[in-house]
Scaffold this motif. Structure first.
Motif, PDB file in Angstrom:
ATOM      1  N   GLN A   1       0.796  -1.221   0.000  1.00 40.30           N
ATOM      2  CA  GLN A   1       0.000   0.000   0.000  1.00 40.30           C
ATOM      3  C   GLN A   1       0.833   1.279   0.000  1.00 40.30           C
ATOM      4  N   ALA A   2       1.920   1.293   0.720  1.00 46.30           N
ATOM      5  CA  ALA A   2       2.684   2.523   0.903  1.00 46.30           C
ATOM      6  C   ALA A   2       3.725   2.692  -0.200  1.00 46.30           C
ATOM      7  N   SER A   3       4.069   3.939  -0.481  1.00 45.67           N
ATOM      8  CA  SER A   3       5.117   4.200  -1.456  1.00 45.67           C
ATOM      9  C   SER A   3       6.480   3.896  -0.832  1.00 45.67           C
ATOM     10  N   ILE A   4       7.482   3.754  -1.668  1.00 46.06           N
ATOM     11  CA  ILE A   4       8.808   3.380  -1.174  1.00 46.06           C
ATOM     12  C   ILE A   4       9.427   4.485  -0.312  1.00 46.06           C
ATOM     13  N   SER A   5       9.090   5.740  -0.571  1.00 49.53           N
ATOM     14  CA  SER A   5       9.637   6.823   0.270  1.00 49.53           C
ATOM     15  C   SER A   5       9.089   6.737   1.686  1.00 49.53           C
ATOM     16  N   VAL A   6       7.837   6.375   1.845  1.00 52.38           N
ATOM     17  CA  VAL A   6       7.263   6.207   3.179  1.00 52.38           C
ATOM     18  C   VAL A   6       7.896   5.002   3.873  1.00 52.38           C
ATOM     19  N   ILE A   7       8.140   3.948   3.125  1.00 47.59           N
ATOM     20  CA  ILE A   7       8.730   2.742   3.703  1.00 47.59           C
ATOM     21  C   ILE A   7      10.147   3.017   4.184  1.00 47.59           C
ATOM     22  N   LEU A   8      10.927   3.743   3.386  1.00 52.41           N
ATOM     23  CA  LEU A   8      12.298   4.047   3.795  1.00 52.41           C
ATOM     24  C   LEU A   8      12.323   4.932   5.028  1.00 52.41           C
ATOM     25  N   THR A   9      11.321   5.803   5.173  1.00 55.96           N
ATOM     26  CA  THR A   9      11.242   6.644   6.360  1.00 55.96           C
ATOM     27  C   THR A   9      10.850   5.817   7.580  1.00 55.96           C
ATOM     28  N   ALA A  10      10.028   4.793   7.372  1.00 55.08           N
ATOM     29  CA  ALA A  10       9.581   3.961   8.484  1.00 55.08           C
ATOM     30  C   ALA A  10      10.701   3.092   9.035  1.00 55.08           C
ATOM     31  N   GLY A  11      11.675   2.762   8.213  1.00 62.63           N
ATOM     32  CA  GLY A  11      12.813   1.991   8.700  1.00 62.63           C
ATOM     33  C   GLY A  11      12.811   0.566   8.205  1.00 62.63           C
ATOM     34  N   ALA A  12      13.571  -0.259   8.912  1.00 67.77           N
ATOM     35  CA  ALA A  12      13.796  -1.637   8.467  1.00 67.77           C
ATOM     36  C   ALA A  12      12.528  -2.476   8.509  1.00 67.77           C
ATOM     37  N   ASP A  13      11.647  -2.203   9.461  1.00 68.51           N
ATOM     38  CA  ASP A  13      10.413  -2.990   9.539  1.00 68.51           C
ATOM     39  C   ASP A  13       9.560  -2.822   8.290  1.00 68.51           C
ATOM     40  N   GLY A  14       9.494  -1.634   7.754  1.00 66.25           N
ATOM     41  CA  GLY A  14       8.716  -1.400   6.541  1.00 66.25           C
ATOM     42  C   GLY A  14       9.410  -1.924   5.300  1.00 66.25           C
ATOM     43  N   LEU A  15      10.730  -1.894   5.308  1.00 66.45           N
ATOM     44  CA  LEU A  15      11.485  -2.360   4.151  1.00 66.45           C
ATOM     45  C   LEU A  15      11.387  -3.876   3.968  1.00 66.45           C
ATOM     46  N   VAL A  16      11.205  -4.604   5.042  1.00 66.22           N
ATOM     47  CA  VAL A  16      11.089  -6.062   4.971  1.00 66.22           C
ATOM     48  C   VAL A  16       9.869  -6.462   4.151  1.00 66.22           C
ATOM     49  N   GLY A  17       8.818  -5.650   4.176  1.00 64.89           N
ATOM     50  CA  GLY A  17       7.626  -5.926   3.388  1.00 64.89           C
ATOM     51  C   GLY A  17       7.890  -5.932   1.890  1.00 64.89           C
ATOM     52  N   TYR A  18       8.944  -5.258   1.458  1.00 66.86           N
ATOM     53  CA  TYR A  18       9.332  -5.270   0.044  1.00 66.86           C
ATOM     54  C   TYR A  18      10.425  -6.289  -0.242  1.00 66.86           C
ATOM     55  N   VAL A  19      11.268  -6.560   0.722  1.00 65.35           N
ATOM     56  CA  VAL A  19      12.390  -7.464   0.511  1.00 65.35           C
ATOM     57  C   VAL A  19      11.925  -8.924   0.423  1.00 65.35           C
ATOM     58  N   LEU A  20      10.995  -9.332   1.274  1.00 70.33           N
ATOM     59  CA  LEU A  20      10.546 -10.724   1.278  1.00 70.33           C
ATOM     60  C   LEU A  20       9.886 -11.146  -0.037  1.00 70.33           C
TER      61      LEU A  20
ATOM     62  N   SER B   1       7.651 -16.890   2.453  1.00 72.45           N
ATOM     63  CA  SER B   1       6.190 -16.874   2.302  1.00 72.45           C
ATOM     64  C   SER B   1       5.501 -16.763   3.652  1.00 72.45           C
ATOM     65  N   LEU B   2       5.973 -17.537   4.617  1.00 77.22           N
ATOM     66  CA  LEU B   2       5.364 -17.470   5.947  1.00 77.22           C
ATOM     67  C   LEU B   2       5.623 -16.130   6.626  1.00 77.22           C
ATOM     68  N   ALA B   3       6.777 -15.550   6.382  1.00 76.04           N
ATOM     69  CA  ALA B   3       7.089 -14.258   6.998  1.00 76.04           C
ATOM     70  C   ALA B   3       6.251 -13.132   6.409  1.00 76.04           C
ATOM     71  N   THR B   4       5.762 -13.282   5.193  1.00 76.56           N
ATOM     72  CA  THR B   4       4.940 -12.217   4.605  1.00 76.56           C
ATOM     73  C   THR B   4       3.582 -12.106   5.270  1.00 76.56           C
ATOM     74  N   TRP B   5       3.176 -13.120   6.026  1.00 78.45           N
ATOM     75  CA  TRP B   5       1.919 -13.038   6.763  1.00 78.45           C
ATOM     76  C   TRP B   5       1.941 -11.834   7.707  1.00 78.45           C
ATOM     77  N   VAL B   6       3.086 -11.579   8.325  1.00 82.07           N
ATOM     78  CA  VAL B   6       3.215 -10.491   9.291  1.00 82.07           C
ATOM     79  C   VAL B   6       3.602  -9.177   8.620  1.00 82.07           C
ATOM     80  N   THR B   7       4.425  -9.235   7.585  1.00 83.34           N
ATOM     81  CA  THR B   7       5.020  -8.009   7.055  1.00 83.34           C
ATOM     82  C   THR B   7       4.308  -7.417   5.850  1.00 83.34           C
ATOM     83  N   SER B   8       3.486  -8.183   5.144  1.00 81.62           N
ATOM     84  CA  SER B   8       2.957  -7.694   3.867  1.00 81.62           C
ATOM     85  C   SER B   8       1.460  -7.942   3.717  1.00 81.62           C
TER      86      SER B   8
END
Length: 152
Positions: free
Chosen positions: A55-74, A103-110
């Protein structure tokens, strides 16, 4: 024409060249049947679906930190694992374990694993890749609907 000149006649174009016996779809089919193609495709499609539901743009994710970035990395890890399962089937066990964990980790992050669809595609594809046996002959069913006879 003059008496000393010879006229050259070019042959008319007769259409497409004669087939050389190699059909691209048959070649692709043979290549596809020697590897866990469906499993890798399912994992890559699951990762792509999860990536597209962010849902969020990449600029918002980078501002949120590592927790938000994991949603794109997985999901990217899932896509790469799916491609590697197809391109390097000898290492399919390792890649399928990586893909099932991602796949299982995306349940929490994405977004609940891409609204559950992407996560299920990744889990099913990982299971298919893990269970694929390269040295087994292809099963062929008879067209009449009867199953092949068991050998004693």
């Amino acid at each position: 024409m003059t008496a000393g000149s010879e006229a050259t006649v070019e042959p008319a174009d007769t259409g497409p060249p004669a087939p050389s016996g190699r059909h691209p779809w048959r070649t692709f089919g043979r290549w596809r049947h020697r590897r866990p193609f469906g499993a890798g495709l399912a994992i890559a499609l699951g990762g792509a679906e999860i990536l597209l539901t962010q849902q969020a743009s990449i600029s918002v994710i980078l501002t949120a930190g590592a927790d938000g970035l994991v949603g794109y990395v997985l999901p990217v890890i899932m896509i790469v694992s799916g491609l590697l399962i197809v391109l390097n089937p000898r290492q399919r066990l390792f890649y399928s374990i990586v893909a099932v964990l991602a796949s299982l980790a995306t349940w929490v992050t994405s977004n609940l694993g891409g609204f559950i669809v992407g996560m299920l595609l990744g889990l099913v594809g990982s299971s298919l890749a893990f269970g694929w046996l390269p040295d087994q002959p292809r099963r062929r069913w008879r067209r009449a609907g009867a199953r092949p006879e068991k050998q004693a």
